[in-house]
Design an enzyme around this catalytic site. Structure first.
Site, PDB file in Angstrom:
ATOM      1  CG  ASP A 161      -5.209   2.050   4.412  1.00 10.28           C
ATOM      2  OD1 ASP A 161      -5.813   2.061   5.391  1.00 10.28           O
ATOM      3  OD2 ASP A 161      -5.174   3.204   3.446  1.00 10.28           O
ATOM      4  CG  ASP A 188      -1.992   1.105   0.996  1.00 14.92           C
ATOM      5  OD1 ASP A 188      -3.009   1.184   0.584  1.00 14.92           O
ATOM      6  OD2 ASP A 188      -1.519   2.404   1.663  1.00 14.92           O
ATOM      7  CG  HIS A 243      -7.214   7.276   4.109  1.00 17.82           C
ATOM      8  ND1 HIS A 243      -7.666   6.770   2.809  1.00 17.82           N
ATOM      9  CD2 HIS A 243      -8.539   7.663   4.749  1.00 17.82           C
ATOM     10  CE1 HIS A 243      -8.709   6.709   2.666  1.00 17.82           C
ATOM     11  NE2 HIS A 243      -9.635   7.208   3.834  1.00 17.82           N
ATOM     12  CD  GLU A 254      -1.831   5.892   2.516  1.00 16.19           C
ATOM     13  OE1 GLU A 254      -2.402   7.050   1.826  1.00 16.19           O
ATOM     14  OE2 GLU A 254      -2.484   5.106   2.778  1.00 16.19           O
TER      15      GLU A 254
END
Length: 294
Positions: A156, A10, A151, A12
Site C-alpha cells: 500500500d 501505512d 492491504h 495495518e
C-alpha cells in the site's frame, strides 16, 4: 520532483481506531527523495493484541505472524527515528497519523515530522471526478499497479508513493513547477477543489519584482516582465540557441509564461510548462529546451 524528502507511511491495524482498542500490526514507511523511493522501513509489530478474524481475511496477517514479530517497544522508536523531521504522507492520513501518535504516546515518544499530506484529499483536488479515491481503484484508474498484496503495509505504501509522484508530475506539467515543496501540498489539502487551480497558478508565478510593459514580437500580446531576472541560454531540441529573458504574467489570462529571445533578437513566449516539457523523438526522450552550462 520533490524539493524536500517525504515519508509515505501505512499502518495495518487490529481495529479502526486507537480509542476503540485498535493497535498497529504492521508498518511501512518509504522515503521519497526527488522523484524516487530511496529508503524504507517495514516491520510486523507485536502489540500483544488479538487479531480479529476479519482482519486476517482482509490483510492476510495472522495471529502467529504478530506473535512472532518484534515488539512495539522496539519498532516504534525505530520508526519515529526513520521518519525524523521529514514531511509525512499517507493515504487517508488522519487514520495513520492517529495510530502513529497513539502508539508513540504510549512509549513517551515525540515524532518530529514536518506536517502531514493526505494523498486522498490531494487526489480529489488534482484528479476531480473519478469514481473512487480508495487506493486500489484510484491506482487502477491512474495506471499504477500493485506489486504486492493490497492491504499489506509495504504494498500500500509503495502504491501511495507512486501516486504522490504522479501528483507531483501532474502539477509540474500543468503549472510549470520545477520542483514541489511538500508544504505546498499541505496547503492544497486545506483548500476546496474549486480554489485549487487559482492557488496553484498564483504559486507557480512566484513573486514578481518591479514590472514593466513589453510586447511579444511572436505572439503580439502584452506581458509583464521581471527586470531583475538573470539571463540563461538554452539549446532547443532542434538545435537553435535561445536566451531566457524572464518569467512573466500574460495579461490576457494571467497565465505564467516564459519570455525568451532567439539569436536574431526576436522575442517569443511559451507557457512555462511547455518550455520545460520532455518530448519523445524517434523513441528517445529529450527536453524541449536544455540549459547550456556557461
Amino acid at each position: 520532483m520533490f524539493e524536500k524528502p517525504v515519508v509515505m507511511i501505512d499502518f495495518e491495524t487490529s481495529g479502526m481506531t486507537p480509542e476503540q482498542g485498535g493497535r498497529v500490526t504492521e508498518v511501512a514507511a518509504l522515503r521519497i527523495v526527488g522523484g524516487e523511493i530511496v529508503d524504507r522501513y517495514v516491520s510486523l509489530i507485536n502489540c500483544r493484541v488479538r487479531i480479529p478474524y476479519f482482519i486476517t481475511e482482509l490483510t492476510g496477517i495472522t495471529q502467529s505472524m504478530v506473535d512472532h514479530a518484534p515488539p512495539v517497544s522496539e519498532v516504534m522508536p525505530e520508526l519515529v527515528e526513520f521518519i525524523g523531521s521529514d514531511a509525512l504522507a499517507a493515504h487517508n492520513a488522519s487514520f495513520d497519523e492517529k495510530f502513529l501518535l497513539a502508539e508513540s504516546d504510549r512509549l513517551g515518544l515525540w515524532p518530529a515530522y514536518d506536517g502531514v499530506i493526505c494523498s486522498v484529499k490531494l487526489s480529489r483536488r488534482v484528479f476531480p471526478g473519478l469514481n473512487s479515491y480508495s487506493l486500489g481503484p484510484l491506482a487502477s484508474s491512474l495506471g499504477i499497479r500493485f506489486k504486492g498484496s493490497a492491504h499489506r503495509a509495504e504494498a500500500d505504501a509503495e502504491v501511495a508513493s507512486k501516486l504522490m509522484l504522479r501528483i507531483a508530475a501532474e502539477l509540474g506539467e500543468r503549472y510549470g513547477f520545477n520542483g514541489i515543496d511538500p508544504r505546498l501540498l499541505q496547503d492544497v489539502n486545506k483548500l476546496t477543489a474549486a480554489k485549487v487551480p487559482a492557488f496553484l497558478k498564483k504559486q507557480s508565478a512566484g513573486p514578481l519584482a518591479e514590472v514593466i510593459p513589453s510586447v511579444s514580437a511572436k505572439a503580439g500580446k502584452s506581458i509583464a516582465t521581471n527586470k531583475t531576472a538573470a539571463l540563461q541560454r538554452y539549446r532547443h531540441y532542434k538545435g537553435g540557441i535561445y536566451e531566457l529573458v524572464c518569467e512573466a504574467t500574460q495579461e490576457s489570462d494571467l497565465s505564467t509564461v516564459i519570455v525568451y529571445r532567439s539569436h536574431d533578437g526576436s522575442v517569443w513566449t511559451r507557457p512555462k510548462a511547455v518550455f520545460f516539457e520532455t518530448l519523445e523523438i524517434n523513441g528517445v526522450k529529450v527536453q524541449r529546451f536544455t540549459p547550456i552550462a556557461e
